[in-house]
Design an enzyme around this catalytic site. Sequence first.
Site: not given
Ligand code: PRP
Ligand code: URA
Length: 206
Positions: A101, A105, A197, A200
Amino acid sequence: MLKVLQHPLITHKLTQMRKKETKTKDFRQNLDEIAGLMAYEITRDLPMKDVEIETPITSFTTQEMEKDIVLVPILRAGLGMVNGISNLIPTVKIAHIGLYRDEETLEPHTYFEKYPKKVSDAIVMIVDPMLATGGSAIAAIDMVKKQGAKNIRLVCLVGAPEGVHAVEEKHPDVDIYLAALDEKLNEHGYIVPGLGDAGDRIFGTQ
Ligand code: PRP
Ligand code: URA
């Protein structure tokens, strides 16, 4: 359909994950365990077929699962739910969808996709701990539908109302399962109260 899976064990383990002092090892372990507990509920209505077997004593008509199950973790954080579910359903095939994400944006960007054969006949379970704006889940559902998937379940740990509504509007045929429906998103698109997150915290990259 939205189903929030309430169970004292799920709530207790999710509370540990929400605490900011919880370390990577415990965060990962609790996620793994909750995913397993959720799998039990999510599979309650799986289609079954009759089979004739021989026990050591006699022949017997019983049942087995009828359809293949394809698990689709959204990378990275969705990987944290794979073991808990595949321990209970060892025959699952595992697809991968890489999405991140954009922090400004909040739009999802695809960087990887790989599927097993016959996704179209299978029960497809997309897994990701967080359903925030819903952008990533909607993109993942679009992608598995392009592969022909028809029976799709979205399994997340924590959801925001905004994300649930967005998925319901775009994909009303997809059942959504959550361990908790939280209050809202903050101005950075994070779920409140949430757990931070997820990627993370699972991988220790914060
Ligand atoms: C996080 C989470 C989802 C997304 C949710 O992933 O694991 O995939 O954000 O957000 P949304 O509903 O607004 O799309 P992230 O993009 O942080 O990637 P990661 O899993 O690699 O940390
Ligand atoms: N992605 C995450 O990992 N945590 C949030 O709260 C939203 C998006």
